[in-house]
Enzyme design. Sequence first.
Site, short mmCIF file in Angstrom:
data_model
loop_
_atom_site.label_atom_id
_atom_site.label_comp_id
_atom_site.label_asym_id
_atom_site.label_seq_id
_atom_site.Cartn_x
_atom_site.Cartn_y
_atom_site.Cartn_z
N ARG A 67 0.82 -1.21 0.00
CA ARG A 67 0.00 0.00 0.00
C ARG A 67 0.86 1.27 0.00
O ARG A 67 0.58 2.22 -0.74
CB ARG A 67 -0.93 0.00 1.22
CG ARG A 67 -2.08 -1.00 1.15
CD ARG A 67 -3.10 -0.60 0.10
NE ARG A 67 -4.22 -1.51 0.02
CZ ARG A 67 -5.36 -1.36 0.70
NH1 ARG A 67 -5.50 -0.34 1.54
NH2 ARG A 67 -6.35 -2.22 0.55
N ASP A 177 -15.96 8.67 9.46
CA ASP A 177 -14.91 7.70 9.21
C ASP A 177 -13.57 8.42 9.27
O ASP A 177 -13.48 9.62 8.98
CB ASP A 177 -15.08 7.03 7.84
CG ASP A 177 -14.32 5.71 7.74
OD1 ASP A 177 -14.95 4.65 7.94
OD2 ASP A 177 -13.11 5.74 7.49
#
Length: 304
Positions: A67, A177
């Site tokens: 990532r 979030d």
Amino acid sequence: MRTGSSSRTDGGPPDYQSIVRRIGSGVGHVGSEYALQDGDFRHIVKLVMDTAGIVLSEKTRAFIHGRLGRRLRILGLSDFAQYCRLLEGPEGEAERHNLINAITTNHTNFFREPHHFDYLSKTILPVLAEASSNGRRRLRIWSAGCSTGEEPYTIAMTLRDHRPSLTGWDVKILATDLDTNVVAHAAEGLYDADRIESIPPAHRKRFMNGRPDEPASMNEELRSLIMFAPLNLLESWPMRGPFDVIFCRNVVIYFDKPTQRRLFDRYADMLKPDGWLFVGHSESLLNVTDRFDLVGRTIYRRAR
């Protein structure tokens, strides 16, 4: 899972290259692979823990490597040591947001764990409607860790199905979030055809707009109920509550036990007396907190 400002999906603010130039030499040619040294990995693990409370282990090393390797390519960095210096530098705050966004997994579906929405529909809403006889007509639900929005829109559909019993009510859903990118996606309310397959056809027809060859959009009947915002659960919470219901599903699995205890205590404080808490299918409050009673499968009610 969250506070911060909106992040660009193209890799960050346009002045990143000037930041990189101040980090040191060696920038220019970007290799196809980057070695993640032990010290750099430990540095990133600690930063993620301190910033977001997310616990990373050696098992996640390959995932983190993949990532964050993309971030190095975007930024034009040649190794993780430079990346760590950028993260800790005076202008590294924006990249710390991108770091958390990059490693956060956002797998979700509409009507995921459907027994939760059945319970909301068949148990909680009738209880609240009965209690409204004393004049209270306010309903607040928090989707903590809303990801790309499937959960809060499913909650909104469930509430709209109960329109007669909620007529005249002040109803709001807060959806938050940590990942600023997914919050922006959720607020847009646009979903490709494969993402909406789990929505019953009648609900698709009623609550969604769009042609078959276009992404479907949530209609105003749902959108008017929801407020989306980025929020870090480990930082201060700007809302006061109290909430009737909190959904925090598949979020605390990333936290260690002390962090879980603090979080569930804060949820209890934010809920009204006898308010409900929904957690994920692999999560449990057993030996974590005594402030909730189990009332259903991964469904809890505030006890004190």
